[in-house]
Design an enzyme around this catalytic site. Sequence first.
Site, PDB file in Angstrom:
ATOM      1  N   LYS A  13      33.659  24.974  42.714  1.00  0.00           N
ATOM      2  CA  LYS A  13      34.013  24.361  41.429  1.00  0.00           C
ATOM      3  C   LYS A  13      35.512  24.002  41.403  1.00  0.00           C
ATOM      4  O   LYS A  13      35.875  22.901  41.013  1.00  0.00           O
ATOM      5  CB  LYS A  13      33.719  25.319  40.264  1.00  0.00           C
ATOM      6  CG  LYS A  13      32.258  25.725  40.139  1.00  0.00           C
ATOM      7  CD  LYS A  13      32.012  26.557  38.885  1.00  0.00           C
ATOM      8  CE  LYS A  13      32.655  27.929  38.880  1.00  0.00           C
ATOM      9  NZ  LYS A  13      32.166  28.862  39.917  1.00  0.00           N
ATOM     10  N   ARG A  88      29.808  29.900  30.823  1.00  0.00           N
ATOM     11  CA  ARG A  88      29.119  30.766  31.762  1.00  0.00           C
ATOM     12  C   ARG A  88      27.999  31.534  31.077  1.00  0.00           C
ATOM     13  O   ARG A  88      27.444  32.463  31.659  1.00  0.00           O
ATOM     14  CB  ARG A  88      30.103  31.758  32.381  1.00  0.00           C
ATOM     15  CG  ARG A  88      30.665  31.302  33.743  1.00  0.00           C
ATOM     16  CD  ARG A  88      31.709  32.314  34.141  1.00  0.00           C
ATOM     17  NE  ARG A  88      31.951  32.386  35.551  1.00  0.00           N
ATOM     18  CZ  ARG A  88      33.084  31.958  36.140  1.00  0.00           C
ATOM     19  NH1 ARG A  88      34.021  31.375  35.458  1.00  0.00           N
ATOM     20  NH2 ARG A  88      33.241  32.124  37.431  1.00  0.00           N
ATOM     21  N   ARG A 122      38.543  32.846  51.094  1.00  0.00           N
ATOM     22  CA  ARG A 122      39.314  32.015  50.152  1.00  0.00           C
ATOM     23  C   ARG A 122      40.776  32.473  50.069  1.00  0.00           C
ATOM     24  O   ARG A 122      41.074  33.666  50.012  1.00  0.00           O
ATOM     25  CB  ARG A 122      38.677  32.097  48.766  1.00  0.00           C
ATOM     26  CG  ARG A 122      39.488  31.361  47.715  1.00  0.00           C
ATOM     27  CD  ARG A 122      38.700  30.976  46.519  1.00  0.00           C
ATOM     28  NE  ARG A 122      38.079  32.092  45.836  1.00  0.00           N
ATOM     29  CZ  ARG A 122      37.215  31.947  44.836  1.00  0.00           C
ATOM     30  NH1 ARG A 122      36.860  30.734  44.439  1.00  0.00           N
ATOM     31  NH2 ARG A 122      36.695  33.001  44.243  1.00  0.00           N
ATOM     32  N   ARG A 152      42.600  36.379  46.222  1.00  0.00           N
ATOM     33  CA  ARG A 152      42.428  36.883  44.854  1.00  0.00           C
ATOM     34  C   ARG A 152      41.975  38.334  44.898  1.00  0.00           C
ATOM     35  O   ARG A 152      41.175  38.698  45.756  1.00  0.00           O
ATOM     36  CB  ARG A 152      41.374  36.040  44.131  1.00  0.00           C
ATOM     37  CG  ARG A 152      41.979  34.876  43.409  1.00  0.00           C
ATOM     38  CD  ARG A 152      40.973  33.924  42.879  1.00  0.00           C
ATOM     39  NE  ARG A 152      39.835  34.538  42.198  1.00  0.00           N
ATOM     40  CZ  ARG A 152      38.864  33.840  41.624  1.00  0.00           C
ATOM     41  NH1 ARG A 152      38.915  32.521  41.632  1.00  0.00           N
ATOM     42  NH2 ARG A 152      37.855  34.433  41.034  1.00  0.00           N
ATOM     43  N   ARG A 163      29.499  39.586  40.964  1.00  0.00           N
ATOM     44  CA  ARG A 163      29.683  38.276  40.316  1.00  0.00           C
ATOM     45  C   ARG A 163      28.452  37.388  40.531  1.00  0.00           C
ATOM     46  O   ARG A 163      28.078  36.612  39.655  1.00  0.00           O
ATOM     47  CB  ARG A 163      30.957  37.599  40.831  1.00  0.00           C
ATOM     48  CG  ARG A 163      32.204  38.187  40.164  1.00  0.00           C
ATOM     49  CD  ARG A 163      33.448  38.079  41.008  1.00  0.00           C
ATOM     50  NE  ARG A 163      33.886  36.734  41.229  1.00  0.00           N
ATOM     51  CZ  ARG A 163      34.667  36.377  42.252  1.00  0.00           C
ATOM     52  NH1 ARG A 163      35.072  37.279  43.138  1.00  0.00           N
ATOM     53  NH2 ARG A 163      35.038  35.137  42.386  1.00  0.00           N
TER      54      ARG A 163
HETATM   55  P1  AMP Z   1      36.726  32.163  38.398  1.00  0.00           P
HETATM   56  O1  AMP Z   1      38.187  31.947  38.651  1.00  0.00           O
HETATM   57  O2  AMP Z   1      36.095  31.008  37.690  1.00  0.00           O
HETATM   58  O3  AMP Z   1      35.988  32.575  39.643  1.00  0.00           O
HETATM   59  O4  AMP Z   1      36.618  33.401  37.380  1.00  0.00           O
HETATM   60  C1  AMP Z   1      37.104  34.679  37.747  1.00  0.00           C
HETATM   61  C2  AMP Z   1      36.592  35.723  36.760  1.00  0.00           C
HETATM   62  O5  AMP Z   1      37.081  35.421  35.443  1.00  0.00           O
HETATM   63  C3  AMP Z   1      35.074  35.778  36.612  1.00  0.00           C
HETATM   64  O6  AMP Z   1      34.457  36.589  37.619  1.00  0.00           O
HETATM   65  C4  AMP Z   1      34.944  36.390  35.206  1.00  0.00           C
HETATM   66  O7  AMP Z   1      35.200  37.778  35.227  1.00  0.00           O
HETATM   67  C5  AMP Z   1      36.107  35.737  34.460  1.00  0.00           C
HETATM   68  N1  AMP Z   1      35.692  34.479  33.817  1.00  0.00           N
HETATM   69  C6  AMP Z   1      36.089  33.207  34.134  1.00  0.00           C
HETATM   70  N2  AMP Z   1      35.510  32.311  33.341  1.00  0.00           N
HETATM   71  C7  AMP Z   1      34.709  33.018  32.486  1.00  0.00           C
HETATM   72  C8  AMP Z   1      33.816  32.655  31.436  1.00  0.00           C
HETATM   73  N3  AMP Z   1      33.615  31.369  31.114  1.00  0.00           N
HETATM   74  N4  AMP Z   1      33.180  33.650  30.793  1.00  0.00           N
HETATM   75  C9  AMP Z   1      33.362  34.947  31.098  1.00  0.00           C
HETATM   76  N5  AMP Z   1      34.165  35.344  32.091  1.00  0.00           N
HETATM   77  C10 AMP Z   1      34.847  34.409  32.787  1.00  0.00           C
END
Ligand code: AMP
Length: 207
Positions: A13, A88, A122, A152, A163
């Site tokens: 994404k 999400r 990553r 990360r 996740r």
């Molecule tokens: P990402 O950077 O998109 O992989 O998001 C990293 C983490 O942030 C995820 O594993 C969730 O814990 C949290 N997170 C990001 N976006 C959301 C969302 N829309 N709703 C809930 N948690 C989120």
Amino acid sequence: MNIVLLGAPSSGKGTMAQKLVEKFNFFHISTGELLRENISLRTQLGMVAQTYMEKGNLVPDELVCKLVEEKLRNLSKDVNVIFDGFPRSIVQAKMLDAICKIDKVVNLSCSDDVIKERTLGRRICSACKKIYNTRSYSSLSCQACGGELISRSDDTLETVTKRIEEYKRQTSPLIEYYKKQNKLIIVDASKDIDNFDFLFSKKGGKN
Ligand code: AMP
């Protein structure tokens, strides 16, 4: 045109969002990035979010929705937005539908094995946040700005397994939700994607 990027962790994404920003000048909203910014600034929201993120759980809907609402409030209606990692959950999708017209939803589809391999490889630029993978880029510094590349803290096997579970339980119902709205485009995320014509064709469907 406003686009939602759906998909499991590491399905690409962020990389697709970067390309769309560079090619078509979209405004990029990544809730993961907004939450990480809050964590590094040690805001109250960041401190709460961190307890969920480090375990691989989703952050509660009301906190994430508040962040997105604030971002959109300050944005001109003429700007085209890419939502990366938001919504999400069905609650988040309904909230987004209430405040913003979504035109297309791209679901990046790939296997759990590919997701795990990509997550562990990553690397992110600590300065400009550009995303790399050790499979295709072995340098320790960013090609774009020279910043240091880091992993990360939630990109571990244990966290990514959780996740993926959260994605299947809470996020994957959105595929059906947006299919019913006739907005869904399914993309094979195991390949590199550089041609975005599918976004501008009238039909949804597979790429
Ligand atoms: P990402 O950077 O998109 O992989 O998001 C990293 C983490 O942030 C995820 O594993 C969730 O814990 C949290 N997170 C990001 N976006 C959301 C969302 N829309 N709703 C809930 N948690 C989120």
